[in-house]
Design a protein around this motif. Structure first.
Motif, short mmCIF file in Angstrom:
data_model
loop_
_atom_site.label_atom_id
_atom_site.label_comp_id
_atom_site.label_asym_id
_atom_site.label_seq_id
_atom_site.Cartn_x
_atom_site.Cartn_y
_atom_site.Cartn_z
N GLU A 282 -1.24 41.74 59.56
CA GLU A 282 -0.68 41.44 60.80
C GLU A 282 -1.75 40.83 61.55
O GLU A 282 -1.55 40.15 62.65
CB GLU A 282 -1.47 43.13 61.37
N LEU A 283 -2.74 40.68 60.83
CA LEU A 283 -3.16 38.99 61.23
C LEU A 283 -2.63 37.43 61.03
O LEU A 283 -3.03 36.74 61.68
CB LEU A 283 -4.76 39.17 60.60
N ILE A 284 -2.01 37.74 59.86
CA ILE A 284 -1.32 36.37 59.89
C ILE A 284 -0.23 36.09 60.84
O ILE A 284 -0.31 35.50 61.44
CB ILE A 284 -0.83 36.96 58.54
N GLU A 285 0.18 37.24 61.29
CA GLU A 285 1.10 37.70 62.39
C GLU A 285 0.39 36.99 63.69
O GLU A 285 1.14 36.52 64.61
CB GLU A 285 1.72 38.83 62.75
N ALA A 286 -0.57 38.23 63.68
CA ALA A 286 -1.45 37.07 65.32
C ALA A 286 -1.75 35.72 65.03
O ALA A 286 -1.50 35.47 66.19
CB ALA A 286 -2.87 38.21 65.29
N LEU A 287 -2.22 35.17 64.11
CA LEU A 287 -2.67 33.42 63.95
C LEU A 287 -1.23 32.75 64.17
O LEU A 287 -1.86 31.99 64.82
CB LEU A 287 -2.89 33.27 62.24
N GLU A 288 -0.03 33.12 63.59
CA GLU A 288 1.33 32.59 63.68
C GLU A 288 1.97 33.01 65.71
O GLU A 288 1.78 31.52 66.15
CB GLU A 288 2.52 33.20 63.20
N ARG A 289 1.59 34.05 65.88
CA ARG A 289 1.35 33.98 67.50
C ARG A 289 0.95 33.20 68.44
O ARG A 289 1.39 31.95 69.03
CB ARG A 289 2.16 35.99 68.17
N ALA A 290 -0.30 32.74 68.27
CA ALA A 290 -1.41 32.09 68.71
C ALA A 290 -1.34 30.86 68.60
O ALA A 290 -0.72 29.89 69.40
CB ALA A 290 -3.02 32.62 68.19
N HIS A 291 -0.82 30.31 67.82
CA HIS A 291 -0.61 28.57 67.41
C HIS A 291 1.22 28.43 67.86
O HIS A 291 1.26 27.75 68.58
CB HIS A 291 -0.04 29.15 65.92
N LYS A 292 1.78 29.78 68.34
CA LYS A 292 3.06 29.42 69.95
C LYS A 292 2.96 29.49 71.01
O LYS A 292 3.69 28.88 71.71
CB LYS A 292 4.18 30.79 68.99
N GLY A 293 1.83 30.03 70.66
CA GLY A 293 1.19 29.77 72.82
C GLY A 293 1.00 31.64 73.19
O GLY A 293 1.45 31.02 74.13
N GLU A 294 1.62 32.45 72.06
CA GLU A 294 1.46 33.74 72.65
C GLU A 294 -0.63 34.27 73.03
O GLU A 294 -0.41 33.29 72.48
CB GLU A 294 2.02 34.45 72.34
N SER A 295 -0.13 34.89 73.09
CA SER A 295 -1.54 36.14 73.07
C SER A 295 -1.82 37.82 72.70
O SER A 295 -2.11 38.14 73.02
CB SER A 295 -2.25 36.14 74.75
N PRO A 296 -1.81 37.44 71.63
CA PRO A 296 -1.55 37.96 70.87
C PRO A 296 -3.11 39.55 70.46
O PRO A 296 -4.24 38.67 71.05
CB PRO A 296 -1.73 38.13 68.92
N ILE A 297 -2.89 40.87 71.05
CA ILE A 297 -3.87 41.92 70.38
C ILE A 297 -3.92 42.98 70.17
O ILE A 297 -1.90 43.79 70.72
CB ILE A 297 -4.27 41.40 72.86
N SER A 298 -4.64 43.09 69.91
CA SER A 298 -5.09 44.99 69.55
C SER A 298 -4.16 45.93 70.15
O SER A 298 -5.07 46.02 70.95
CB SER A 298 -5.91 45.23 68.36
N PRO A 299 -3.29 46.63 69.92
CA PRO A 299 -2.74 47.62 70.76
C PRO A 299 -3.92 48.32 71.12
O PRO A 299 -4.27 48.82 72.47
CB PRO A 299 -1.70 48.59 69.90
N ALA A 300 -5.03 49.20 70.61
CA ALA A 300 -5.64 49.74 70.89
C ALA A 300 -6.87 49.56 71.77
O ALA A 300 -7.58 49.90 72.39
CB ALA A 300 -7.22 49.79 69.36
#
Length: 243
Positions: free
Chosen positions: A136-154
């Motif tokens: 989940e952390l790796i995917e969040a880093l990848e998304r941030a690098h792509k310009g997205e804004s990953p946020i934990s659902p909680a």
């Protein structure tokens, strides 16, 4: 014939560079700001194991991060908020205003509205709760690098409240706990270590119990908090006043 110019890159017959060089070129450079030695070691090990993330550096304090970021210039800054010598939001604000990082991702055990909104207003692109899985952390880093804004659902609801125009207020008081859903002292100890990213084997070593017993405690914690994932357990534990 057969010779290469000094410093020239070797290519395959179709003109492409070797796989190892292409991976290096495409690597995501991540700088970690985390003061907990074991959490930092675990995160860094996970990043290096991916093969496509390069560790641009690590700093355990605000002062060290400020000094190192000017040279590191990472593509993603992964930062804790509670540092021994200051507030991580100050670092986020400076990194954003001075262009010291491409994307900024918060990695924290705290998921209350005030901290979440404060970090985003300071310039964070995303917010991930500790207790998430490595993937989940790796995917969040990848998304941030792509310009997205990953946020934990909680904690996504805090952002939605702000988008609706609500003002962030003080952290809500702990919710009343029914006797049959209250965590035992041992379960609270386990939850605190889960919140800091430790795996069952590490928790067992710290508490002098077996990994099997740790997993049993975690299962009971999930049942009592009515959650199914680590990040949710951390958030709910904080909401109930355990963290």
């Amino acid at each position: 014939m057969g010779s290469e110019l000094p410093g020239a890159r070797r290519r395959t017959c179709d003109g492409a560079e070797p796989t190892r060089q292409r991976r290096s070129f495409l690597a995501i450079r991540v700088f970690l700001v985390e003061d907990d030695v074991r959490v930092a070691a675990s995160v860094l090990e996970g990043l290096r194991a991916t093969g496509h993330i390069e560790v641009a550096g690590h700093a355990p304090t605000l002062a060290q991060a400020r000094a190192a970021l000017r040279q590191a210039r990472p593509e993603v800054l992964l930062a804790d908020l509670q540092l021994p010598d200051g507030d991580g939001c100050d670092l986020i604000r400076e990194a954003r205003s001075q262009g010291l990082a491409g994307a900024i991702l918060v990695f924290s055990v705290f998921g209350d509205e005030t901290r979440v909104i404060g970090a985003i207003e300071a310039g964070a692109d995303g917010y991930i709760l500790k207790g998430c899985t490595d993937q989940e952390l790796i995917e969040a880093l990848e998304r941030a690098h792509k310009g997205e804004s990953p946020i934990s659902p909680a904690i996504a609801r805090h952002v939605l409240k702000r988008l609706r125009g609500d003002r962030p207020g003080p952290a809500a008081p702990p919710v009343p706990i029914e006797p049959d859903s209250a965590l035992s002292e041992r379960e609270i100890d386990v939850l605190k270590l889960v919140a800091h990213g430790f795996i069952p084997d590490e928790i067992g070593h710290r508490l002098s119990i077996s990994p099997h017993t740790v997993r049993t405690h975690i299962r009971h914690i999930y049942e009592k908090l009515r959650v199914s994932r680590r990040g949710q357990a951390v958030f709910e534990g904080q909401r109930r006043g355990y963290l």
